[in-house]
Scaffold this active site. Structure first.
Site, short mmCIF file in Angstrom:
data_model
loop_
_atom_site.label_atom_id
_atom_site.label_comp_id
_atom_site.label_asym_id
_atom_site.label_seq_id
_atom_site.Cartn_x
_atom_site.Cartn_y
_atom_site.Cartn_z
N GLY A 97 34.50 -19.77 21.61
CA GLY A 97 35.75 -18.34 22.54
C GLY A 97 37.51 -18.60 21.81
CB CYS A 112 27.42 -27.62 20.08
SG CYS A 112 27.50 -26.67 21.63
CE LYS A 168 24.06 -31.75 21.65
NZ LYS A 168 24.02 -29.96 23.37
CB ALA A 225 50.49 -23.29 24.34
NE ARG A 241 25.87 -39.43 42.60
CZ ARG A 241 26.36 -40.13 43.14
NH1 ARG A 241 26.12 -41.36 43.99
NH2 ARG A 241 27.26 -41.03 42.33
NE ARG A 244 22.17 -31.75 40.12
CZ ARG A 244 23.39 -30.80 40.82
NH1 ARG A 244 22.66 -29.31 41.57
NH2 ARG A 244 24.26 -30.93 40.23
N GLY A 273 29.21 -35.00 34.54
CA GLY A 273 30.20 -33.72 34.46
C GLY A 273 31.41 -33.70 33.87
CB THR A 330 28.88 -22.84 21.98
OG1 THR A 330 29.51 -23.57 22.12
CG2 THR A 330 29.75 -21.70 21.22
CD GLU A 354 -3.17 -20.08 18.62
OE1 GLU A 354 -3.98 -18.84 18.58
OE2 GLU A 354 -2.96 -20.67 17.85
#
Length: 452
Positions: free
Chosen positions: A15, A47, A50, A114, A198, A204, A261, A310, A439
């Site tokens: 980005g 990405c 992986k 920075a 969990r 989820r 996470g 991304t 199809e």
């Protein structure tokens, strides 16, 4: 006031680089600071590496299937070191391309950390200060570890691409797309993989039927799922890691992966000191144009915590450039964003889940599961799933979910149709390609259930 730059970007991921390049190509003075490697999470730690690991892990199954087609083939040993060296070479090539393309566009790059000093000033790690009319924060996020004794014994996803050797036995804690994808990768590479989950099911937030289908396939392929289970104790025992789960299960592993996470990389950037607001997760709060509470400071990508993909960050960068530098106020369109989960089998999805559709309006559910021709011929029992959710009142397609080989490739083009407002009738009047799995998208005639 005369500024050093028209735009200063903090963060060299997809980005940030896209925003910097577009703005520099438009004739503006642009600088970018990146403390790590150009390319960010996707290219260097996410990405791209992986997906290359996914490819590597699929060859044993392909070779086994080839024998059923008459080929004299067998699976030999996997050379992790050779793969890793090739992987690192490819990532270095991509990093060079990102940096080179930005510089060719006229972006000045500072290879250091920075932070924001004030509304128009950025301070580099060496103490140098640069001023800019606009500042863009695109620093992404990082994997998070739980706060519990022994957590430091575990790896995070960033660590997986440079393991000295493959573990023989691995525990993955967490069952989002990152945890599930790596469970499938390492299982495919011959590792004994267990997962602590969990909740009662993996993935989820995805369609319940689709994620259940993925879970069944993962287990049939050899991944062990411990649902309703979280680690309660972790200890180092010799060269292994002992883990006890809340369901009473305990075992020793060669590696523990936290897939619990990600956290926005906002710490230490000085944002709150200058008036930029963060939410409870530490993500930057922005309006519909990516603008923070400080008018000269914008943010995009994973650091704003909206849709952490991304292609979304790249689209946000384009919207930012249009709004700030071309005078064309452009909002990011978050509706009908397709996504793919590179589990084995893959899952592609766009639009509403069945659960969301049921809450929204009366819905017709079309679904089919079958053994695809290629694997069925080789005696494979695994089924693919095609699912379409259709408004009962308008016939508009609300969502599509595909689980099976090449699901990601198929969902991309389905997403185009949904973005154009396709109805079920539009799919029905489209001629099928035969023989092909896809199809099924145009041959599902009768709903399997109706959601009132």
């Amino acid at each position: 006031m005369e500024f050093d730059y028209d735009l200063f970007v903090i963060g060299g991921g997809s980005g940030g680089v896209r925003a910097a390049r577009l703005t520099a190509l438009g004739g503006q003075r642009v600088a970018l600071a990146e403390e790590s490697r150009m390319g960010g999470t996707c290219v260097i730690r996410g990405c791209v590496p992986k997906k290359l690991m996914v490819f590597a892990s699929e060859y044993p199954g392909a070779i086994q299937q080839a024998t059923q087609y008459g080929w004299d083939a067998q699976v030999g040993a996997f050379d992790w070191t050779a793969f890793k060296d090739h992987l690192n070479s490819e990532l270095s090539r991509l990093e060079g391309a990102y940096e080179g393309n930005a510089e060719k566009a006229g972006v000045e790059i500072f290879k250091q950390r920075a932070k924001v000093a004030d509304a128009h000033t950025v301070e580099l790690a060496d103490g140098t200060r640069k001023t800019a009319k606009h500042i863009l924060i695109a620093v992404g996020g990082r994997p998070s570890r739980p706060d519990m004794p022994g957590a430091d014994l575990g790896l995070v996803s960033d660590d997986l691409f440079d393991l000295p050797q493959l573990p023989k036995k691995m525990l993955i804690v967490g069952a989002g797309y990152i945890g599930c994808e790596f469970a499938c990768v390492f299982n495919g590479l011959g590792v004994d993989v267990q997962m602590f989950i969990r909740k009662a099911q993996i993935l989820r937030g995805f369609d319940d039927e689709a994620r259940g289908h993925v879970a069944d396939c993962m287990q049939q392929r050899g991944v062990t799922l411990h649902t309703g289970c979280a680690p309660t104790a972790i200890e180092k025992r010799g060269d292994r890691i002992w883990v006890k789960g809340s369901n009473g299960h305990e075992d020793e592993f060669d590696a523990l992966l936290w897939a619990t996470g990600r956290t926005p990389n906002t710490a230490g950037l000085g944002l709150e000191d200058v008036g930029v607001k963060l939410n409870r997760r530490g993500a930057i709060e922005v309006d519909e144009y990516g603008q923070t509470a400080v008018p000269s400071i914008y943010a995009l990508g994973d650091v704003i915590g909206r849709v952490e993909l991304t292609p979304v960050a790249i689209r946000e960068a384009i919207a930012f450039h249009e709004t700030v530098f071309k005078g064309n106020r452009t909002k990011m369109d978050y509706d009908l964003i397709p996504s793919a989960t590179f589990t084995q089998p893959e899952m592609g999805t766009v639009g509403l889940t069945e659960e969301q559709a049921e809450e929204q309006e009366p819905t017709l559910v079309y679904a089919t599961a079958f053994r695809p021709m290629q694997s069925a011929f080789a005696g494979g029992a695994e089924r693919v799933l095609f699912k379409m959710l259709v408004s009962k009142d308008t016939d508009k397609v609300l969502g599509v979910h595909i689980v099976g080989p090449s699901a990601a490739e198929m969902i991309q083009f389905v997403a185009v149709a949904l973005k154009m407002g396709a109805t079920k009738a539009d799919f029905d009047r489209t001629c099928a390609v035969h023989p092909a799995m896809a199809e099924e998208m145009v041959t599902m005639k009768d709903p399997v259930r109706v959601l009132a």
